[in-house]
Design an enzyme around this catalytic site. Structure first.
Site, PDB file in Angstrom:
ATOM      1  N   LEU A 167      10.589  99.114  69.083  1.00  0.00           N
ATOM      2  CA  LEU A 167       9.745  99.786  68.098  1.00  0.00           C
ATOM      3  C   LEU A 167      10.654 100.530  67.134  1.00  0.00           C
ATOM      4  O   LEU A 167      11.449 101.355  67.558  1.00  0.00           O
ATOM      5  CB  LEU A 167       8.911 100.800  68.879  1.00  0.00           C
ATOM      6  CG  LEU A 167       7.532 101.236  68.410  1.00  0.00           C
ATOM      7  CD1 LEU A 167       6.626 100.047  68.218  1.00  0.00           C
ATOM      8  CD2 LEU A 167       6.940 102.176  69.459  1.00  0.00           C
ATOM      9  N   HIS A 168      10.577 100.205  65.850  1.00  0.00           N
ATOM     10  CA  HIS A 168      11.368 101.011  64.908  1.00  0.00           C
ATOM     11  C   HIS A 168      10.813 101.041  63.493  1.00  0.00           C
ATOM     12  O   HIS A 168      11.330 101.759  62.655  1.00  0.00           O
ATOM     13  CB  HIS A 168      12.816 100.522  64.864  1.00  0.00           C
ATOM     14  CG  HIS A 168      13.007  99.272  64.055  1.00  0.00           C
ATOM     15  ND1 HIS A 168      12.658  98.039  64.517  1.00  0.00           N
ATOM     16  CD2 HIS A 168      13.475  99.073  62.797  1.00  0.00           C
ATOM     17  CE1 HIS A 168      12.928  97.120  63.597  1.00  0.00           C
ATOM     18  NE2 HIS A 168      13.419  97.723  62.542  1.00  0.00           N
TER      19      HIS A 168
END
Ligand code: UD1
Length: 363
Positions: free
Chosen positions: A204-205
């Site tokens: 997740l980024h």
């Protein structure tokens, strides 16, 4: 012929590695490798140079992190000097990060030909910085090397001519195939005390997820349920870590006993982790492709994708950040009802060869 190869961030390194290796076979190509320094942490940058045997950059612009405008401006200013000193015939850029766009702008304005590898992919979502980078880069670069048919069609629709476009396939897959032995040798699954096919990998980024507390929280709410049934490994990107702390969500994670947090992993360990996962949860672009290649189910935590072939032909589904929707798709996977995918056209490990063949014919 003088060529400058440009890299800036983690996903660029996997894309440039096979191209440099292929270029090295031809002494008539004089290469300069420029790293803008957009990514600078060892785990996000140097470790990939070591693992993928990318030569040390000839020049590191050491730009670092900043607002987009300042980062792009600093890259442009520094890269202009590099072009003046080296006088390249061609610049090769990959992907869709700020460094890709900034160096393209500089080169085209100087009348230097730009080759864009991974051209033509579109999410249609201008709130993504990468989409802006793609549109700008592809509207001015001279030669466009898309990874898939949909990307070719996008470029033609935008008025680029067939002579400018060469579908080369996916260079990420060149690297993945070239690294099979090292990926096989990785002991990350044992190290984390997991068993093959019986854990989930999460990444997740994207700012659209991690910079918005409600969305970030909704994903973590789903995670809380998922990890009750199957262990989850979550290598944390620095942006995500920063936002977790800012929102005070790090405390939520501590309450998930079956969640394994790690620092960002190297290419071989991460490749192994994905390959042996039951499924993957991600908002990354490249991981949608890697899961399709391996035939591993992928739940993409986004509303759109610039890589639709991973849905139409591969194992990917767009699910977004809604807790209930994520859990619904999780159940489908766990009950064994996920679609089976195939490998898209020209994702065959020969993309770099096609690119370099093209460059050799330019003169
Ligand atoms: C960038 C790319 C994104 C790509 C991602 C892969 C753009 C617009 N975005 O996003 O497309 O998917 O890389 O990781 O080019 N930071 C560190 N160490 C580093 C680099 C960054 O701690 O080596 C932190 C900094 O706090 C920085 C933040 O991460 O402010 C964001 O970095 P940035 O390079 O702006 O974008 P990414 O989110 O990494």
């Amino acid at each position: 012929m003088k060529v400058i190869n440009v890299v800036g961030t983690r996903p660029n390194f996997m894309k440039i590695a096979p191209i440099i290796r292929e270029m090295n076979r031809f002494p008539q190509l004089e290469q300069l490798l420029v790293h803008t320094g957009q990514h600078y942490d060892h785990q996000l940058s140097h470790s990939f140079f070591e693992e993928l045997q990318i030569p040390e950059p000839d020049i590191n612009l050491n730009i670092g992190s900043d607002t987009h405008a300042k980062q792009v401006a600093r890259i442009m200013s520094a890269f202009e000097d590099v072009c003046d000193d080296f006088q390249p015939d061609v610049i090769l850029v990959v992907g869709d990060v700020n460094s890709t766009m900034a160096c393209t702008l500089v080169a085209v304005k100087k009348g230097i030909k730009v080759i864009h590898v991974e051209a033509g992919i579109r999410s249609g979502d201008l709130s993504m910085p990468e989409e802006i980078n793609r549109l700008v880069t592809d509207s001015i670069a001279q030669y466009l090397m898309p990874p898939s048919r949909d990307a070719v069609d996008n470029l033609l629709k935008e008025g680029r001519t067939p002579e400018q476009i060469l579908m080369v396939g996916n260079v990420m897959i060149d690297t993945l195939l070239h690294s099979q032995m090292e990926i096989d040798r990785s002991d990350i699954v044992q190290k984390l005390e997991l068993s093959t096919g019986n854990y989930v990998t999460l990444t997740l980024h994207r700012p659209s997820n991690v910079d918005h507390e409600d969305k970030f929280r909704s994903i973590l709410d789903a995670l809380k349920e998922i990890q009750k049934e199957i262990p989850v490994v979550f290598p944390i990107h620095p942006r995500t870590k920063k936002m977790l702390e800012q929102f005070g969500l790090d405390k939520e994670l501590e309450q998930m006993p079956n969640l394994h947090l790690t620092n960002p992993l190297g290419y071989f360990d991460f490749g192994r982790l994905v390959r042996d996962s039951r499924f993957v949860l991600t908002d990354s672009g490249g991981i949608q492709e890697e899961t399709t290649y391996y035939g591993i189910p992928c739940i993409t935590l986004r509303e759109n994708t610039e890589r639709p072939v991973t849905i139409t032909e591969g194992t990917n589904e767009l699910v977004g950040a809604d807790r209930d929707k994520i859990l619904e798709h999780f159940r489908t996977i766990m009950s064994g009802n996920w679609k089976r995918g195939g490998i898209p056209e020209l994702w065959d490990g020969q993309s770099a060869q096609r690119i370099v063949d093209f460059i050799l014919k330019l003169n």
